[in-house]
Every structure is written in structure tokens, then in C-alpha cells.
Write a protein that holds these residues in place. Structure first.
Motif, short mmCIF file in Angstrom:
data_model
loop_
_atom_site.label_atom_id
_atom_site.label_comp_id
_atom_site.label_asym_id
_atom_site.label_seq_id
_atom_site.Cartn_x
_atom_site.Cartn_y
_atom_site.Cartn_z
N ARG A 133 0.87 -1.49 0.01
CA ARG A 133 0.23 -0.02 -0.14
C ARG A 133 0.30 1.30 -0.57
O ARG A 133 0.27 1.92 0.59
N VAL A 134 2.11 1.40 -0.65
CA VAL A 134 3.17 2.66 -1.09
C VAL A 134 2.52 2.75 -2.36
O VAL A 134 2.70 2.31 -3.21
N PHE A 135 2.02 4.14 -2.66
CA PHE A 135 1.81 4.34 -3.69
C PHE A 135 2.21 5.61 -4.16
O PHE A 135 1.77 6.83 -3.25
N GLY A 136 2.73 6.08 -5.45
CA GLY A 136 3.42 7.15 -5.70
C GLY A 136 4.56 7.74 -5.20
O GLY A 136 5.22 6.69 -4.59
N THR A 137 5.75 8.11 -6.05
CA THR A 137 6.74 9.14 -5.80
C THR A 137 6.82 9.03 -4.63
O THR A 137 8.54 8.60 -3.96
N ALA A 138 6.55 10.05 -3.85
CA ALA A 138 7.06 10.67 -2.64
C ALA A 138 7.07 9.30 -1.64
O ALA A 138 7.49 9.55 -0.90
N ASP A 139 5.59 8.97 -1.29
CA ASP A 139 5.32 7.55 -0.58
C ASP A 139 6.56 7.12 -0.27
O ASP A 139 6.87 6.42 0.43
#
Length: 70
Positions: free
Chosen positions: A16-22
């Protein structure tokens, strides 16, 4: 060798780690570094590879492919 970010993005999404920032936060590295990987302008350092392995269990074999031009 060519860095293939797809296995990392899939492994991150499973946690559940989505996206560049995450992803950058999850690995404890700068956003700009992950952004360069996604754009294809760089590859993880040895330290970043160690963090990727610790967090997601991915190895260099998982993340790097043979360069088709070689």
C-alpha cells in the motif's frame, strides 16, 4: 544492465505504498532520487538497493535486466 523499476513499484503497491513521494518516504531517500529512477535517468545506489532489499525483498536480479543493445 538496465534498471527496471516495475518490480519495485509492484512490491511497493502490495504494501500500500503508492506514488513517488510515498515510495521515497518508505525507503528514506529523497523524492528527486526516486523520480529520476522512474524517468529512467538513474539507478539505485548500493545503499538504496540494500534498503529496497530490506523493505521489499527484491534483489539486483529482480531489478536489473540485460541491456538489449549489448
Amino acid at each position: 544492465m538496465h534498471f527496471n523499476i516495475t518490480p519495485l513499484l509492484v512490491a511497493a503497491a502490495r504494501q500500500r505504498v503508492f506514488g513517488t513521494a510515498d515510495l521515497a518516504r518508505h525507503l528514506g531517500i529523497p523524492y528527486a532520487t526516486v523520480y529520476r529512477w522512474i524517468r529512467g535517468d538513474g539507478a539505485p545506489s548500493a545503499k538504496a538497493l540494500a534498503r529496497i532489499h530490506t523493505r521489499y525483498g527484491l534483489t539486483t536480479t529482480d531489478l536489473f535486466t540485460q541491456d538489449p543493445a549489448a
